[in-house]
Motif scaffolding. Structure first.
Motif, PDB file in Angstrom:
ATOM      1  N   ARG A 243       0.836  -1.186   0.000  1.00 26.88           N
ATOM      2  CA  ARG A 243       0.000   0.000   0.000  1.00 26.88           C
ATOM      3  C   ARG A 243       0.880   1.248   0.000  1.00 26.88           C
ATOM      4  N   ASP A 244       0.445   2.254  -0.742  1.00 23.36           N
ATOM      5  CA  ASP A 244       1.188   3.509  -0.847  1.00 23.36           C
ATOM      6  C   ASP A 244       1.241   4.182   0.533  1.00 23.36           C
ATOM      7  N   MET A 245       2.427   4.511   0.986  1.00 23.17           N
ATOM      8  CA  MET A 245       2.597   5.095   2.321  1.00 23.17           C
ATOM      9  C   MET A 245       1.919   6.453   2.443  1.00 23.17           C
ATOM     10  N   LEU A 246       1.842   7.187   1.338  1.00 23.83           N
ATOM     11  CA  LEU A 246       1.230   8.521   1.380  1.00 23.83           C
ATOM     12  C   LEU A 246      -0.248   8.506   1.035  1.00 23.83           C
ATOM     13  N   SER A 247      -0.703   7.435   0.405  1.00 24.93           N
ATOM     14  CA  SER A 247      -2.102   7.319   0.021  1.00 24.93           C
ATOM     15  C   SER A 247      -2.531   5.867   0.183  1.00 24.93           C
ATOM     16  N   PRO A 248      -2.991   5.479   1.368  1.00 22.11           N
ATOM     17  CA  PRO A 248      -3.258   4.071   1.702  1.00 22.11           C
ATOM     18  C   PRO A 248      -4.257   3.358   0.801  1.00 22.11           C
ATOM     19  N   THR A 249      -5.061   4.104   0.040  1.00 19.47           N
ATOM     20  CA  THR A 249      -6.003   3.440  -0.860  1.00 19.47           C
ATOM     21  C   THR A 249      -5.350   3.073  -2.182  1.00 19.47           C
ATOM     22  N   GLN A 250      -4.108   3.504  -2.380  1.00 17.81           N
ATOM     23  CA  GLN A 250      -3.399   3.205  -3.612  1.00 17.81           C
ATOM     24  C   GLN A 250      -2.260   2.229  -3.359  1.00 17.81           C
ATOM     25  N   TRP A 251      -1.615   1.816  -4.447  1.00 16.66           N
ATOM     26  CA  TRP A 251      -0.531   0.852  -4.377  1.00 16.66           C
ATOM     27  C   TRP A 251       0.798   1.485  -4.766  1.00 16.66           C
ATOM     28  N   GLN A 252       1.875   0.915  -4.229  1.00 20.95           N
ATOM     29  CA  GLN A 252       3.217   1.249  -4.699  1.00 20.95           C
ATOM     30  C   GLN A 252       3.974  -0.041  -4.973  1.00 20.95           C
ATOM     31  N   LEU A 253       4.902   0.027  -5.928  1.00 17.66           N
ATOM     32  CA  LEU A 253       5.668  -1.132  -6.353  1.00 17.66           C
ATOM     33  C   LEU A 253       7.134  -0.922  -6.009  1.00 17.66           C
ATOM     34  N   ARG A 254       7.788  -2.007  -5.608  1.00 19.30           N
ATOM     35  CA  ARG A 254       9.220  -1.959  -5.297  1.00 19.30           C
ATOM     36  C   ARG A 254       9.987  -2.698  -6.393  1.00 19.30           C
ATOM     37  N   SER A 255      10.904  -1.990  -7.037  1.00 17.63           N
ATOM     38  CA  SER A 255      11.739  -2.628  -8.055  1.00 17.63           C
ATOM     39  C   SER A 255      13.154  -2.794  -7.530  1.00 17.63           C
ATOM     40  N   GLN A 256      13.831  -3.818  -8.049  1.00 13.89           N
ATOM     41  CA  GLN A 256      15.193  -4.124  -7.615  1.00 13.89           C
ATOM     42  C   GLN A 256      16.098  -4.132  -8.833  1.00 13.89           C
ATOM     43  N   GLY A 257      17.054  -3.209  -8.891  1.00 16.57           N
ATOM     44  CA  GLY A 257      17.963  -3.126 -10.017  1.00 16.57           C
ATOM     45  C   GLY A 257      19.032  -4.192  -9.968  1.00 16.57           C
ATOM     46  N   ALA A 258      19.694  -4.415 -11.105  1.00 15.83           N
ATOM     47  CA  ALA A 258      20.758  -5.417 -11.184  1.00 15.83           C
ATOM     48  C   ALA A 258      21.920  -5.072 -10.276  1.00 15.83           C
TER      49      ALA A 258
ATOM     50  N   GLY B  28      21.588  -3.856  -7.362  1.00 16.09           N
ATOM     51  CA  GLY B  28      21.136  -3.909  -5.982  1.00 16.09           C
ATOM     52  C   GLY B  28      20.352  -2.694  -5.535  1.00 16.09           C
ATOM     53  N   SER B  29      20.266  -1.691  -6.388  1.00 20.05           N
ATOM     54  CA  SER B  29      19.534  -0.482  -6.034  1.00 20.05           C
ATOM     55  C   SER B  29      18.034  -0.745  -6.010  1.00 20.05           C
ATOM     56  N   ALA B  30      17.348  -0.072  -5.108  1.00 26.58           N
ATOM     57  CA  ALA B  30      15.899  -0.233  -4.969  1.00 26.58           C
ATOM     58  C   ALA B  30      15.201   1.071  -5.323  1.00 26.58           C
ATOM     59  N   GLN B  31      13.997   0.929  -5.861  1.00 25.26           N
ATOM     60  CA  GLN B  31      13.212   2.106  -6.224  1.00 25.26           C
ATOM     61  C   GLN B  31      11.748   1.835  -5.951  1.00 25.26           C
ATOM     62  N   VAL B  32      11.026   2.868  -5.563  1.00 24.66           N
ATOM     63  CA  VAL B  32       9.596   2.745  -5.286  1.00 24.66           C
ATOM     64  C   VAL B  32       8.820   3.523  -6.340  1.00 24.66           C
ATOM     65  N   HIS B  33       7.790   2.881  -6.888  1.00 25.33           N
ATOM     66  CA  HIS B  33       6.921   3.505  -7.884  1.00 25.33           C
ATOM     67  C   HIS B  33       5.531   3.580  -7.256  1.00 25.33           C
ATOM     68  N   ALA B  34       5.062   4.779  -6.957  1.00 19.69           N
ATOM     69  CA  ALA B  34       3.857   4.945  -6.133  1.00 19.69           C
ATOM     70  C   ALA B  34       2.698   5.574  -6.904  1.00 19.69           C
ATOM     71  N   GLY B  35       1.537   5.554  -6.244  1.00 19.13           N
ATOM     72  CA  GLY B  35       0.370   6.271  -6.735  1.00 19.13           C
ATOM     73  C   GLY B  35      -0.504   5.535  -7.726  1.00 19.13           C
ATOM     74  N   PHE B  36      -0.570   4.208  -7.646  1.00 17.61           N
ATOM     75  CA  PHE B  36      -1.383   3.429  -8.579  1.00 17.61           C
ATOM     76  C   PHE B  36      -2.703   3.006  -7.942  1.00 17.61           C
ATOM     77  N   ASP B  37      -3.789   3.191  -8.682  1.00 19.60           N
ATOM     78  CA  ASP B  37      -5.103   2.757  -8.202  1.00 19.60           C
ATOM     79  C   ASP B  37      -5.244   1.240  -8.276  1.00 19.60           C
ATOM     80  N   THR B  38      -4.670   0.663  -9.326  1.00 20.55           N
ATOM     81  CA  THR B  38      -4.828  -0.772  -9.575  1.00 20.55           C
ATOM     82  C   THR B  38      -3.512  -1.365 -10.047  1.00 20.55           C
ATOM     83  N   VAL B  39      -3.244  -2.596  -9.612  1.00 24.21           N
ATOM     84  CA  VAL B  39      -2.064  -3.327 -10.066  1.00 24.21           C
ATOM     85  C   VAL B  39      -2.537  -4.606 -10.752  1.00 24.21           C
TER      86      VAL B  39
END
Length: 374
Positions: free
Chosen positions: A160-175, A177-188
């Protein structure tokens, strides 16, 4: 959670064109046939769509391997057309797909002897040109052009998106080892193999855990061989006079002469796909050992003893659906999550298209009716 079936689908209940309310933000995980069919349908309906793909290009099972001898269709070898919606979509890219005049697909015993040679009556074998990935990449082009296809972005999990609990966020993992968050999605919407979907969903799997456990998928080792020495005056092919065969050899399930497909280079090339059982037994073997065993089996079945000028090998962990879900997609109105893929209906490329399309139509129908979003 609801299981969405192709019967009484969203497309049959409600036509769609311009959306009636504020566009929704969709994250689609996976840029294979199902994911792109789903994403392009959502985009055409006016929604905001971002596709996440772990590899460098949109392809999925239509991935092509390039070598010094030419290209190989490392996954899906061809496709058939049975659903009129698939044909309608193919009509949007005229000339890109061509009939593969394979004539007959041979069935061989373990020694390479002919058992049968009869294709399904009236069913043509089609391939995209210049490689099987061309179709998915063509349909993905509008998404890529709009910056909505994020390649080399493997998704490790969702929350769940930390800033908007009704939305989703995704965690990606780079080759690296770096991590990134993609937030603000209504549907996954996940368009990946069932085991991969389970890993990504984690604690959000809910009631789907038992459902997905029933889906069975088998791995496949694929060997790709090039014979540049066959390109000389008076010699057009090596070995047998057939271009595709299913085999009962304990190691090999399928063989195809890649150079016989339209739009390909004429350098003699073969794709060899191991049987599901043998691939499972040797899933974690060293690739060099697997390569040697499959090369020996290839020689036994085809009679080709020449040393290949190029050799490639690939392991697909979730290659073929052995036990499908039995419906076109899974859709959860309350959680705003969906799952699709060829494994929902079978193992054909068209199954992936239909699943992705039905997933998109269900999500569009829910967005129009207001059931899926608070």
């Amino acid at each position: 959670m609801q299981a969405h079936s192709s019967k009484n689908s969203a497309s049959e209940r409600r036509p769609f064109g311009a959306i009636r309310s504020k566009p929704k933000r969709f994250a689609v995980i996976g840029a294979g046939m199902a994911g792109i069919a789903c994403a392009r349908t959502l985009m055409q309906a006016g929604h905001d769509v971002t596709v996440f793909e772990q590899h460098a290009n949109a392809a999925g099972r239509t991935a092509v391997v390039h070598s010094a001898s030419g290209s190989f269709d490392s996954g899906a070898q061809y496709f058939t057309v049975r659903d009129p919606r698939f044909q309608k979509a193919l009509d949007t890219v005229p000339g890109l797909c061509r009939a593969w005049s394979v004539n007959t697909v041979r069935v061989l015993d373990e020694a390479g002897r002919l058992v049968a040679a009869a294709p399904p009556p009236g069913e043509r074998h089609w391939v995209a040109t210049p490689g099987m990935d061309a179709l998915v990449r063509a349909w993905a082009a509008p998404l890529a052009g709009a910056g909505r296809l994020l390649a080399n972005t493997p998704i490790a999990g969702i929350e769940r998106d930390m800033l908007s609990p009704t939305q989703w966020q995704l965690r990606s993992q780079g080759a690296d080892g770096s991590a990134q968050v993609h937030a603000g999605f209504d549907t996954v919407l996940l368009a990946v193999p069932a085991p991969v979907a389970k890993a990504i969903l984690g604690e959000h799997l809910g009631a789907w855990e038992d459902t997905l456990t029933k889906v069975e998928m088998a791995p496949c080792w694929t060997l790709m061989l090039g014979f540049a020495q066959a390109v000389r005056p008076g010699l057009t092919t090596l070995g047998p006079q057939w271009n595709a065969a299913r085999s009962t050899h304990h190691r090999i399930a399928w063989l195809a002469r890649e150079s016989s497909k339209p739009g390909r280079s004429q350098v003699e090339r073969w794709t060899v796909q191991a049987s599901p059982q043998w691939s499972q037994e040797h899933l974690d073997d060293d690739s060099a050992r697997v390569q040697a065993k499959l090369l020996r089996a290839f020689s036994e079945v085809t009679g080709i003893r020449a040393t290949p000028s190029s050799v490639e090998i690939r392991r697909w962990r979730n290659a073929r659906t052995m036990m499908p879900l039995g419906q076109s997609a899974l859709w959860d109105d309350a959680a705003q999550l969906g799952l699709c893929g060829d494994w929902c209906l079978g193992h054909r490329l068209e199954d992936a298209f239909v699943s992705g399309l039905e997933m998109a139509l269900a999500a569009i129908d829910a967005a129009h009716s207001g059931q899926a979003f608070a």
